[in-house]
Design an enzyme around this catalytic site. Structure first.
Site, mmCIF file in Angstrom:
data_model
loop_
_atom_site.group_PDB
_atom_site.id
_atom_site.type_symbol
_atom_site.label_atom_id
_atom_site.label_comp_id
_atom_site.label_asym_id
_atom_site.label_seq_id
_atom_site.Cartn_x
_atom_site.Cartn_y
_atom_site.Cartn_z
ATOM 1 N N GLU A 105 0.838 -1.197 0.000
ATOM 2 C CA GLU A 105 0.000 0.000 0.000
ATOM 3 C C GLU A 105 0.873 1.247 0.000
ATOM 4 O O GLU A 105 1.898 1.301 0.701
ATOM 5 C CB GLU A 105 -0.913 -0.008 1.229
ATOM 6 C CG GLU A 105 -1.934 1.115 1.284
ATOM 7 C CD GLU A 105 -2.937 0.892 2.430
ATOM 8 O OE1 GLU A 105 -3.273 -0.272 2.714
ATOM 9 O OE2 GLU A 105 -3.367 1.892 3.029
ATOM 10 N N ASP A 107 0.243 5.336 0.515
ATOM 11 C CA ASP A 107 -0.821 6.191 1.025
ATOM 12 C C ASP A 107 -0.524 7.677 0.951
ATOM 13 O O ASP A 107 0.549 8.121 1.365
ATOM 14 C CB ASP A 107 -1.086 5.893 2.511
ATOM 15 C CG ASP A 107 -1.644 4.509 2.755
ATOM 16 O OD1 ASP A 107 -2.278 3.968 1.854
ATOM 17 O OD2 ASP A 107 -1.437 3.992 3.869
ATOM 18 N N GLU A 109 -2.691 10.402 2.931
ATOM 19 C CA GLU A 109 -3.782 10.588 3.877
ATOM 20 C C GLU A 109 -3.771 12.044 4.343
ATOM 21 O O GLU A 109 -2.786 12.512 4.924
ATOM 22 C CB GLU A 109 -3.632 9.661 5.088
ATOM 23 C CG GLU A 109 -3.737 8.184 4.749
ATOM 24 C CD GLU A 109 -3.557 7.306 5.962
ATOM 25 O OE1 GLU A 109 -4.434 6.466 6.220
ATOM 26 O OE2 GLU A 109 -2.528 7.463 6.657
ATOM 27 N N ASN A 124 2.432 6.915 3.843
ATOM 28 C CA ASN A 124 2.829 5.660 4.473
ATOM 29 C C ASN A 124 3.077 4.622 3.394
ATOM 30 O O ASN A 124 2.535 4.715 2.283
ATOM 31 C CB ASN A 124 1.745 5.169 5.442
ATOM 32 C CG ASN A 124 2.274 4.199 6.492
ATOM 33 O OD1 ASN A 124 3.445 3.808 6.469
ATOM 34 N ND2 ASN A 124 1.424 3.817 7.420
ATOM 35 N N ASN A 132 3.739 1.127 9.392
ATOM 36 C CA ASN A 132 4.568 1.848 10.373
ATOM 37 C C ASN A 132 5.727 2.582 9.723
ATOM 38 O O ASN A 132 6.816 2.690 10.293
ATOM 39 C CB ASN A 132 5.102 0.890 11.442
ATOM 40 C CG ASN A 132 3.981 0.246 12.242
ATOM 41 O OD1 ASN A 132 2.983 0.895 12.558
ATOM 42 N ND2 ASN A 132 4.123 -1.035 12.555
ATOM 43 N N ARG A 133 5.488 3.118 8.513
ATOM 44 C CA ARG A 133 6.518 3.883 7.809
ATOM 45 C C ARG A 133 5.991 5.289 7.502
ATOM 46 O O ARG A 133 6.089 5.778 6.382
ATOM 47 C CB ARG A 133 6.920 3.158 6.517
ATOM 48 C CG ARG A 133 7.518 1.769 6.732
ATOM 49 C CD ARG A 133 7.856 1.111 5.395
ATOM 50 N NE ARG A 133 8.539 -0.158 5.572
ATOM 51 C CZ ARG A 133 7.930 -1.339 5.638
ATOM 52 N NH1 ARG A 133 6.593 -1.401 5.551
ATOM 53 N NH2 ARG A 133 8.620 -2.450 5.787
ATOM 54 N N TRP A 197 -8.048 9.389 16.099
ATOM 55 C CA TRP A 197 -6.604 9.593 16.018
ATOM 56 C C TRP A 197 -6.172 10.738 15.091
ATOM 57 O O TRP A 197 -5.064 11.268 15.231
ATOM 58 C CB TRP A 197 -5.903 8.319 15.524
ATOM 59 C CG TRP A 197 -6.258 7.918 14.103
ATOM 60 C CD1 TRP A 197 -7.289 7.120 13.720
ATOM 61 C CD2 TRP A 197 -5.587 8.309 12.892
ATOM 62 N NE1 TRP A 197 -7.319 6.999 12.349
ATOM 63 C CE2 TRP A 197 -6.274 7.706 11.819
ATOM 64 C CE3 TRP A 197 -4.477 9.106 12.618
ATOM 65 C CZ2 TRP A 197 -5.899 7.880 10.492
ATOM 66 C CZ3 TRP A 197 -4.088 9.279 11.287
ATOM 67 C CH2 TRP A 197 -4.794 8.666 10.240
ATOM 68 N N GLY A 201 -4.033 13.717 17.730
ATOM 69 C CA GLY A 201 -4.033 12.409 18.369
ATOM 70 C C GLY A 201 -5.393 11.947 18.854
ATOM 71 O O GLY A 201 -5.481 11.079 19.731
#
Length: 293
Positions: A105, A107, A109, A124, A132-133, A197, A201
Site C-alpha cells: 500500500e 498512502d 492521507e 505511508n 509503520n513507515r 486519532w 491524536g
C-alpha cells in the site's frame, strides 16, 4: 522559506526525462476507470462527469477505486479537500493490493483540522501487510482553496510521492524485502471519520453539525503497466515506458533540490528519525534518495 528553488527546472526535467507534464491532455475519464466501492449515495458527480465528490456525514463516508490494477507507473489526481472545520475527517488517495492481510500500500492521507489550522499530509508505505513507515508534512498551499495535484511514481527502484510536482518523499528499493514490487495495486480514494486519532491524536472530535464534509477529485492520469495474469513484464528497460527508464530510477538534480526544500521547511515527522519508537531503525532508513542508481 520561499517557493521551491527548482520548481521550473523540475517541470522542465519531467518533460525531457520522464515524458510527463502537470497539465497534459492525458486525463482519464472517471466512469471508464473507476467504480464505487461503498456508499454510492454519498458520491456525486459534476454534470459532465469529470469531477467526483465524496461525502462524509454521521452515517457513512464513501469511496471509489480503479477497475484495473497496475504494477509500476505514474499515477496522479487533482484533489480539493474539505474546507472549514474538518477535524476528524480523513481524505485519502492511495494504491493498494487486493489481499488485505498481505497488502502492499502507498498512502496519501490528508488529516483534517479545526478551522484556521492547517491540514497535515501523512504518507505511508505498507509491504506485505506491514506499515509503520509514516512521514508527515505540512503544505505550502491551502489544499481546500483550489485543486492540487498529488502523484506517485512507482518503479522497481524507487517510490516518489509528489505534491504539485515537488517530491515530498522518496522510498528506495534496498533489496531487503522491504519494497513493494510484486503485487499489483489498485488506485483508491475514500473519505471517512477517524476522530479517534486524526486530529491532535484524537483529542479533537468531528463536529457533525458541520456535515456533510465533501472532498473533490478530478483529472486522473495514469501511465503505467496494467496487470495481466499470470505476471506481466513491467520492469524491462528496453520498453518505451518512461517511468521505467534509468532517468526515473533516482531523483534528478532539480528534484533533489525541491525534495530537500520540502524536508527542511515542511517535514514534521519521519519514522526514520524516531529512535524512541524504533530501537533499531528499519533498513531502508539508511538509504538516501540519491543512492542505488
Amino acid at each position: 522559506m520561499g517557493m521551491p528553488a527548482a520548481m521550473i527546472l523540475l517541470a522542465f526535467s519531467l518533460v525531457l526525462l520522464w515524458g510527463v507534464t502537470a497539465e497534459s491532455d492525458a486525463d482519464q475519464p472517471f466512469n471508464e476507470n473507476f467504480q464505487i466501492t461503498f456508499a454510492g449515495d454519498h458520491l456525486k458527480t459534476s454534470e459532465d462527469g469529470q469531477i467526483w465528490h465524496l461525502m462524509l456525514d454521521n452515517k457513512t463516508g464513501s469511496g471509489f477505486q480503479t477497475k484495473h490494477s497496475y504494477r509500476f507507473g505514474w499515477f496522479s489526481m487533482k484533489l480539493k479537500l474539505v474546507a472549514g472545520d474538518s477535524a476528524g475527517v480523513v481524505t485519502t488517495y492511495y494504491m493498494v493490493s487486493k489481499n488485505f492481510l498481505t497488502r502492499d500500500e502507498l498512502d496519501f492521507e490528508f488529516l483534517g483540522n479545526t478551522t484556521g489550522e492547517p491540514y497535515v499530509l501523512q504518507t505511508n508505505v505498507y509491504v506485505n501487510g506491514s506499515g509503520n513507515r509514516e512521514q508527515r508534512h505540512m503544505l505550502w498551499f491551502d489544499p481546500t482553496a483550489d485543486y492540487h495535484t498529488y502523484a506517485i511514481l512507482w518503479n522497481n527502484h524507487q517510490i516518489v510521492f509528489f505534491a504539485d510536482l515537488v517530491p515530498l518523499r522518496v522510498y528506495r528499493n534496498t533489496g531487503s524485502n522491504s519494497f513493494p514490487n510484486e503485487q499489483p495495486m489498485y488506485i483508491e480514494s475514500t473519505i471517512w471519520n477517524a476522530d479517534d486519532w486524526a486530529t491532535q491524536g484524537g483529542a479533537v472530535k468531528t463536529d457533525w453539525s458541520k456535515a456533510p464534509f465533501i472532498s473533490s477529485y478530478k483529472k486522473f492520469r495514469v501511465d503505467g503497466c496494467m496487470w495481466k495474469d499470470p505476471f506481466p513484464d513491467c520492469v524491462s528497460t528496453t520498453t518505451q515506458n518512461w517511468w521505467d527508464q534509468p532517468q526515473a530510477w533516482t531523483l534528478s538534480d532539480a528534484q533533489t533540490l525541491d525534495h530537500d526544500w520540502a524536508r527542511r521547511n515542511f517535514l514534521i515527522y519521519d519514522y526514520c528519525l524516531d529512535t524512541k519508537r524504533f530501537t533499531q531503525l528499519p533498513v531502508e532508513c539508511s538509504v538516501s534518495p540519491m543512492q542505488l542508481k
